[in-house]
Design a protein around this motif. Structure first.
Motif, PDB file in Angstrom:
ATOM      1  N   UNK A  75     -15.245   1.650  67.231  1.00 58.41           N
ATOM      2  CA  UNK A  75     -14.711   0.289  67.113  1.00 58.41           C
ATOM      3  C   UNK A  75     -15.670  -0.851  67.407  1.00 58.41           C
ATOM      4  N   UNK A  76     -16.843  -0.607  67.965  1.00 57.55           N
ATOM      5  CA  UNK A  76     -17.746  -1.732  68.211  1.00 57.55           C
ATOM      6  C   UNK A  76     -18.221  -2.271  66.856  1.00 57.55           C
ATOM      7  N   UNK A 226     -15.359  -3.115  72.993  1.00 55.60           N
ATOM      8  CA  UNK A 226     -15.539  -3.422  71.574  1.00 55.60           C
ATOM      9  C   UNK A 226     -14.931  -4.784  71.231  1.00 55.60           C
ATOM     10  N   UNK A 227     -13.737  -5.056  71.747  1.00 54.77           N
ATOM     11  CA  UNK A 227     -13.103  -6.350  71.464  1.00 54.77           C
ATOM     12  C   UNK A 227     -13.959  -7.497  72.010  1.00 54.77           C
ATOM     13  N   UNK A 230     -16.925  -7.920  69.640  1.00 51.76           N
ATOM     14  CA  UNK A 230     -16.491  -8.595  68.408  1.00 51.76           C
ATOM     15  C   UNK A 230     -16.344 -10.095  68.660  1.00 51.76           C
ATOM     16  N   UNK A 234     -18.386 -13.154  66.927  1.00 52.26           N
ATOM     17  CA  UNK A 234     -17.668 -14.155  66.131  1.00 52.26           C
ATOM     18  C   UNK A 234     -17.780 -15.563  66.691  1.00 52.26           C
ATOM     19  N   UNK A 294     -16.297  -1.691  59.688  1.00 50.11           N
ATOM     20  CA  UNK A 294     -16.168  -2.286  61.023  1.00 50.11           C
ATOM     21  C   UNK A 294     -17.072  -3.501  61.264  1.00 50.11           C
ATOM     22  N   UNK A 295     -17.449  -4.175  60.204  1.00 45.44           N
ATOM     23  CA  UNK A 295     -18.346  -5.322  60.371  1.00 45.44           C
ATOM     24  C   UNK A 295     -17.575  -6.632  60.400  1.00 45.44           C
ATOM     25  N   UNK A 296     -17.741  -7.393  61.484  1.00 46.83           N
ATOM     26  CA  UNK A 296     -17.054  -8.683  61.562  1.00 46.83           C
ATOM     27  C   UNK A 296     -17.794  -9.783  60.802  1.00 46.83           C
TER      28      UNK A 296
ATOM     29  N   UNK B  17     -13.465  -4.478  55.651  1.00 49.34           N
ATOM     30  CA  UNK B  17     -14.226  -3.903  56.771  1.00 49.34           C
ATOM     31  C   UNK B  17     -13.460  -2.765  57.455  1.00 49.34           C
ATOM     32  N   UNK B  18     -12.155  -2.710  57.202  1.00 53.23           N
ATOM     33  CA  UNK B  18     -11.288  -1.642  57.725  1.00 53.23           C
ATOM     34  C   UNK B  18     -11.126  -1.653  59.242  1.00 53.23           C
ATOM     35  N   UNK B  19     -11.493  -2.781  59.889  1.00 56.05           N
ATOM     36  CA  UNK B  19     -11.260  -2.862  61.334  1.00 56.05           C
ATOM     37  C   UNK B  19      -9.774  -2.727  61.656  1.00 56.05           C
ATOM     38  N   UNK B  22      -8.989   0.919  61.730  1.00 55.54           N
ATOM     39  CA  UNK B  22      -9.655   1.544  62.872  1.00 55.54           C
ATOM     40  C   UNK B  22      -8.889   1.272  64.173  1.00 55.54           C
ATOM     41  N   UNK B  23      -8.607  -0.010  64.430  1.00 53.19           N
ATOM     42  CA  UNK B  23      -7.934  -0.376  65.680  1.00 53.19           C
ATOM     43  C   UNK B  23      -6.488   0.090  65.712  1.00 53.19           C
ATOM     44  N   UNK B  26      -6.665   3.618  66.694  1.00 49.43           N
ATOM     45  CA  UNK B  26      -7.117   3.749  68.090  1.00 49.43           C
ATOM     46  C   UNK B  26      -5.977   3.427  69.054  1.00 49.43           C
ATOM     47  N   UNK B  32     -10.178   7.296  67.119  1.00 56.76           N
ATOM     48  CA  UNK B  32     -10.411   6.642  65.834  1.00 56.76           C
ATOM     49  C   UNK B  32     -10.051   7.615  64.724  1.00 56.76           C
ATOM     50  N   UNK B 136     -11.583 -10.096  61.052  1.00 53.46           N
ATOM     51  CA  UNK B 136     -12.546 -11.194  61.124  1.00 53.46           C
ATOM     52  C   UNK B 136     -12.215 -12.379  60.210  1.00 53.46           C
TER      53      UNK B 136
END
Lengths: 663, 170
Positions: A75-76, A226-227, A230, A234, A294-296, B17-19, B22-23, B26, B32, B136
């Protein structure tokens, strides 16, 4: 299978013997993860142990390693990265290439941290992975297809739109020495010619779908960390611009400092830079913002060309490097043509950096009269000719004609073979084409090109602090004791220190599975401390900053040792004459040359490498637990084996002077 | 009266991004495992179209009507439609009833009434959805039903139809 001692990892890997068609599922040796983490670290360890110096890159005995790391999929921020590692067909030494996208995490969800390919299939094959089911299939129907079609056909064949694919195009099949591997979605692992290794093994593609999960040692704490990371990214002051423009935003920043290589590195600024800038790209061609797993930040984008000669072109992830290599380096200023050329490189499976480098080399040879008219295959090799660029890409990928075949060898090998003074226009270090920086305008980058373990490269050190003077970032990392020189691109003081620290950290990032363009180097919200914490919470491994630093050093030193087995010494740690002899004519860098003679000795000292040979000393290797590497290296030098390997590399060190042809 | 909250999804903002997946996995599964996420991002090969898909909820609740097990799927106090795992037989009727495909049935040992399988859907994380927090580009928001209403469901459905057409052309 019993549970792997460390969470974060899948705990097993695949060993695929393509000669016999044999697939093994094996537990990951603890030594690999405890001392080399994953990714590049494990990759170089396998090369060191299993691919001796006398093996040629395209031999069946070379191995291709596809490796994730312990943070991949987690999640990071930015954990979509994976590495391809093999002996490089372009350089003959340690080679690797990194891609983002969505393939890496999927491989872990399927239950594997890495795949080692060995041997050579008797006919074209691809590997499919659906969790436990791992199979080799005939790929005759895919051979000859471009990468986009290959991916689409595999998704159809397996009736799964979420199938993630890593594949080669025609360039890899034709063993172009800088062929890329393309990864879902349209991301490129392009440097070092890993695609040619796949081609030589007759491995067209790897397709993976995983429905399993990744266990975390401390899921609740991991989620909280991870939060926080992020959130920090951001709210970073550069977040908005990096998100908006991605790496193409650098064009307008590098132009005034004279670090935007133009006309085969003759100049550091380009008259037409505004036409190929990140701003122009976004304004004229953006379809939507997209992101890797997982990219912000989302520096990835979809760009289209809707009218004119190149209507119908669709690209994703157009990078600064490509705008320079296929644009300014060739004096091409038509953005739509550069986008078309980029799309063709992705479809054919070519590294845009080395492809642009090779074509710039050809254009300069034509200008200097070194290539005769009969050798130009009817092409107009004038600077700035976009049609020539696109035609040549097709010919290189097919090795068609004299020029296509010559340039498919890569600039350094082409010059070595051609002779006639062409060597002075081959802009490379250790066989790898120099990317879009200029050591005259940014001293640290000149040093980084030279000390990079895969030949000229910006990403092994990625010393971004002195690009445009990131003072706050410098203070956050090192305090203020190295200011102002550390952030002054033209100063040499402290640059050896910067490059060494960055190389060690980059080795960790490339072995962990997160991203250098978002969060670790650019907007470095995740630095040693957070990286160590993330690895600890993910895996449960005792991980202090000092252990992590030592691991980074160990990986980088083993890469150097591997290259040294192939005869690489300080003699090869050098830049072409343009950077060291000819003062930059451009921007803030005007009048500056790259001072390797000041930075390199300091770098060797900080690394604990012998100043006379440039090789790690016994003491250094012993400190890193690499005593055995030292004895092996000493034996290879004493027996002449390393010298013999060096003679097989196929390139000569770059031309360093005299400089009677100024500019 | 308790205000019903809905997920307001804007597909045009999604970066893929599929966050969210993922979250979601989790927080619900403790590891994950995006395959078990209650939200999924649909898209085409080139990602010209991306559609985060999850229960809004829609207001008609065909899933509740379709469920043969009394009390296995219901609206909670916050207006979220939730599945009571112990009562779910994984018959799949809710999943088939949902027009946008926001419910998925998974074979999972030890889960559901029969201990073999379970239907999974968004439960809005008890009112503070993680996907909203981590997205995001803010493509997923949570807001009172009165603000966005039925429109979100219909927009997603329309976007999915466009996607299907695009894929058939590819």
């Amino acid at each position: 299978m019993s549970e792997y001692p460390y969470a974060g990892y899948a705990g097993q890997y695949l060993r695929v013997d393509l000669t016999k068609g044999n697939i093994q599922k094996l537990p990951i040796p603890l030594d690999w993860v405890e001392n080399y983490l994953g990714g590049n670290g494990i990759g170089v360890k396998i090369l060191w142990d299993e691919v001796p110096a006398n093996i040629q890159p395209l031999d069946p005995e070379n191995k291709l390693i596809i490796a994730t790391g312990p943070l991949c999929g987690l999640p990071i921020p930015n954990t979509g990265r994976l590495e391809f590692i093999a002996k490089s067909p372009l350089t003959g030494i340690y080679g690797d290439s990194n891609a983002g996208g969505h393939f890496g995490p999927e491989l872990k969800f399927a239950g594997y941290d890495l795949i080692v390919f060995e041997g050579q299939a008797p006919e074209p094959v691809y590997l499919s992975i659906h969790d436990d089911r791992v199979e080799l299939h005939p790929a005759k129907h895919l051979w000859g297809r471009d990468t986009f079609t290959t991916e689409a056909l595999l998704q159809q064949e397996h009736q799964d739109p979420n199938l993630r694919v890593a594949c080669i195009g025609p360039a890899g099949e034709h063993l172009v020495r800088y062929a890329s591997i393309q990864v879902t979605y349209r991301r490129s692992a392009a440097r070092s010619g890993m695609g040619a290794v796949m081609g030589a093994k007759q491995l067209k593609a790897v397709a993976v779908r995983g429905t399993g999960g990744i266990r975390l040692a401390e899921p609740v704490k991991m989620q909280a960390l991870a939060l926080k990371l992020h959130q920090r990214i951001r709210t970073n002051p550069f977040y908005r611009s990096v998100h908006t423009y991605g790496t193409p935003g650098l064009v307008a920043l590098m132009q005034p400092i004279g670090r935007f290589p133009t006309q085969n590195f003759r100049y550091g600024s380009f008259d037409g830079f505004e036409d190929i800038s990140g701003e122009a790209l976004r304004e004229q061609h953006l379809l939507r913002d997209t992101a890797c797993y997982s990219c912000p930040i989302g520096c990835d984008k979809v760009y289209t060309v809707t009218d004119g000669e190149y209507a119908g072109t669709l690209n994703s992830s157009v990078e600064y490097e490509t705008l320079n290599a296929l644009g300014a380096r060739l004096c091409v200023r038509q953005l739509d043509a550069v986008l078309k050329a980029n799309e063709r490189c992705d479809a054919l499976g070519l590294d845009t950096i080395s492809a642009g480098g090779a074509i710039a080399f050809a254009m300069e040879l034509a200008e200097k009269g070194i290539l005769g008219p009969a050798e130009m295959d009817g092409l107009d090799l004038r600077w700035g000719d976009a049609r020539t660029l696109i035609t040549l890409l097709e010919r290189i990928a097919a090795r068609q004609g004299f020029l296509g075949d010559l340039l498919a060898e890569g600039t350094a090998r082409a010059a070595h073979w051609l002779g006639r003074g062409s060597e002075r226009y081959a802009m490379h270090v250790k066989g790898q084409d120099i990317p879009a920086q200029d050591g005259r305008a940014q001293q640290s980058m000149g040093l980084a090109h030279v000390t990079s373990s895969r030949g000229a490269d910006h990403l092994k050190a990625f010393p971004v602090l002195d690009e445009t003077g990131a003072i706050e970032e410098a203070v956050r990392r090192y305090g203020d004791k190295y200011l102002p020189d550390l952030v002054n691109p033209l100063a040499t003081q402290y640059k050896a220190f910067l490059v060494k620290d960055c190389e060690d950290y980059a080795a960790i990032v490339d072995s962990s599975g997160n991203c250098k363009s978002g969060g670790t180097f650019v907007m470095a919200e995740i630095y040693w401390q957070d990286q160590a914490e993330a690895i600890r919470l993910a895996t449960g491994m005792e991980m202090s900053v000092s252990r992590l630093c030592q691991t980074g050093e160990r990986i980088y030193n083993l890469m150097r040792c591997y290259n040294a087995l192939h005869g690489i010494t300080c003699e090869d740690d050098t830049l072409p004459w343009r950077f060291t002899q000819i003062p930059s004519p451009s921007g803030n860098a005007r009048g500056s040359i790259c001072h390797l003679e000041i930075m390199l000795p300091e770098y060797y000292r900080l690394r604990g490498w012998d100043a006379r040979t440039g090789l790690p000393t016994q003491r250094t290797l012993a400190r890193l637990g690499l005593e055995a590497a030292h004895s092996r290296l000493r034996a290879a030098v004493a027996s002449g084996a390393s010298k013999a390997a060096y003679e097989q590399l196929g390139w000569s060190p770059p031309y360093v002077g005299p400089t009677k042809d100024a500019l | 009266m308790i205000q019903t909250m809905i997920l307001d999804i804007a597909p045009e903002k999604c970066t893929g991004c599929l966050l969210c997946e993922l979250y979601c996995s989790l927080s619900h599964e403790g590891r994950v495992i995006p395959d078990l996420a209650r939200i999924s991002v649909l898209g085409d090969q080139n990602r010209q179209i991306l559609i985060p898909t999850s229960c809004i909820p829609c207001g008609n609740n065909p899933c509740i009507t379709a469920c043969p097990e009394p009390g296995a799927i219901l609206k909670n106090d916050l207006g979220a439609v939730i599945i009571i795992e112990e009562l779910c037989t994984a018959c799949g009727k809710c999943a088939r009833a949902c027009q946008i495909g926001a419910i998925k049935v998974h074979r999972l040992a030890g889960r559901g009434k029969k201990g073999k399988a379970i239907a999974l859907k968004c439960d809005q994380c008890g009112g503070d959805p993680l996907c909203v927090k981590v997205c995001p580009p803010n493509a997923i928001q949570i807001c009172p039903e009165t603000v966005a209403g039925q429109g979100v469901h219909d927009r997603l459905l329309a976007a999915q139809q466009v996607l299907e057409e695009a894929i058939s052309h590819e």
